[in-house]
Design a protein around this motif. Structure first.
Motif, PDB file in Angstrom:
ATOM      1  N   THR A 175      -3.555  -5.414  -6.926  1.00 17.44           N
ATOM      2  CA  THR A 175      -3.652  -3.999  -6.565  1.00 17.44           C
ATOM      3  C   THR A 175      -2.484  -3.145  -7.046  1.00 17.44           C
ATOM      4  N   TYR A 178      -9.681  -4.814 -12.569  1.00 20.35           N
ATOM      5  CA  TYR A 178      -8.367  -4.867 -11.921  1.00 20.35           C
ATOM      6  C   TYR A 178      -8.278  -5.995 -10.890  1.00 20.35           C
ATOM      7  N   ILE A 179      -9.378  -6.287 -10.220  1.00 17.10           N
ATOM      8  CA  ILE A 179      -9.305  -7.227  -9.096  1.00 17.10           C
ATOM      9  C   ILE A 179      -9.991  -8.557  -9.390  1.00 17.10           C
ATOM     10  N   THR A 233      -5.170   3.264   0.473  1.00 16.35           N
ATOM     11  CA  THR A 233      -4.862   2.022  -0.231  1.00 16.35           C
ATOM     12  C   THR A 233      -4.709   0.869   0.747  1.00 16.35           C
ATOM     13  N   HIS A 290       0.854  -1.180   0.000  1.00 19.25           N
ATOM     14  CA  HIS A 290       0.000   0.000   0.000  1.00 19.25           C
ATOM     15  C   HIS A 290       0.891   1.232   0.000  1.00 19.25           C
ATOM     16  N   ALA A 314      -6.741  -2.556   0.429  1.00 13.60           N
ATOM     17  CA  ALA A 314      -5.998  -3.817   0.358  1.00 13.60           C
ATOM     18  C   ALA A 314      -6.467  -4.800   1.426  1.00 13.60           C
ATOM     19  N   LEU A 347      -3.898  -1.372  -9.892  1.00 10.73           N
ATOM     20  CA  LEU A 347      -5.031  -0.559  -9.452  1.00 10.73           C
ATOM     21  C   LEU A 347      -4.565   0.685  -8.716  1.00 10.73           C
ATOM     22  N   PHE A 348      -3.652   0.520  -7.764  1.00 10.30           N
ATOM     23  CA  PHE A 348      -3.202   1.661  -6.970  1.00 10.30           C
ATOM     24  C   PHE A 348      -2.335   2.628  -7.775  1.00 10.30           C
TER      25      PHE A 348
END
Length: 219
Positions: A43, A67-68, A23, A18, A27, A46-47
């Motif tokens: 992630t 994304y997930i 984030t 993170h 997470a 994504l992040f």
């Protein structure tokens, strides 16, 4: 016990990647019924594009799902990520709150997630009881309990204050890499002589009784 953990891992770290409190919340919420490695894989990308609630809302639920999608229960988790992002913007000015009472208001955030965020993001000593800590608390008779809340309450009362901040990470990592669910590696356990588990394989286990902290050797 915890002195030994502190020598083994002086600065234990959580394994969820993170970049800020937001984030981290996402997470940890995504990690339910998923591995940290699997969450990190999903992630990272994504992040890179959405590291604030505002950016996550701009991305939208459908793209968050994309994304997930390698994470279990990804559809419901994507919905929660958008909903918690919206609440953070509407109710908390886009900032992650620091109290447990406020954190558990967020969709997809329970007590365990709130405790992780309080500890890792804000440096507040907590005990986030996941499956590893729940297993260890009962297996070695450190803090027997029928529910995670019972185990958490006992651990918070018996762990010496100097060790409390890192204790949940020490126990999680011990459970993940040594005191494993199916095949505990007792032969390399740093607290094997203190363990009260009938599953212990490196020596004859001690009687299965709940001992007071001073007899367990918490220091």
């Amino acid at each position: 016990m915890f002195r030994r953990f502190s020598v083994q891992r002086p600065e234990p770290k959580g394994e969820l990647e993170h970049v800020n409190p937001f984030t981290l919340v996402v997470a940890v919420a995504l990690s339910a019924q998923a591995t940290d490695a699997g969450v990190n894989k999903a992630t990272r990308a994504l992040f890179a594009v959405a590291d604030t609630p505002e950016k996550m809302l701009a991305l939208g639920e459908e793209k968050v799902r994309d994304y997930i999608k390698t994470i279990g229960l990804y559809r419901n988790k994507a919905k929660n990520v958008i909903a918690l992002s919206q609440m953070l913007v509407d109710r908390f000015g886009g900032e992650v709150p620091k109290t447990r009472e406020e954190l558990v208001m967020l969709p997809g955030v329970g007590r365990k997630t709130a405790n992780v965020v309080m500890s890792m993001a804000f440096g507040i000593p907590t005990m986030a009881v996941d499956t590893h800590i729940f297993r260890i608390g009962n297996r070695i008779r450190l803090a027997p309990g029928k529910t995670p809340d019972e185990v958490e309450d006992k651990l918070m009362r018996i762990i010496p204050k100097p060790y409390l901040f890192h204790a949940h990470h020490w126990l999680i990592l011990h459970g993940r890499y040594c005191c494993k669910a199916r095949k505990p590696e007792c032969e390399r356990c740093v607290i094997a002589d203190l363990c009260r588990s009938p599953e212990k394989t490196c020596s004859v286990p001690a009687p299965l009784v709940e001992l007071p902290p001073q007899q367990i050797g918490l220091e």
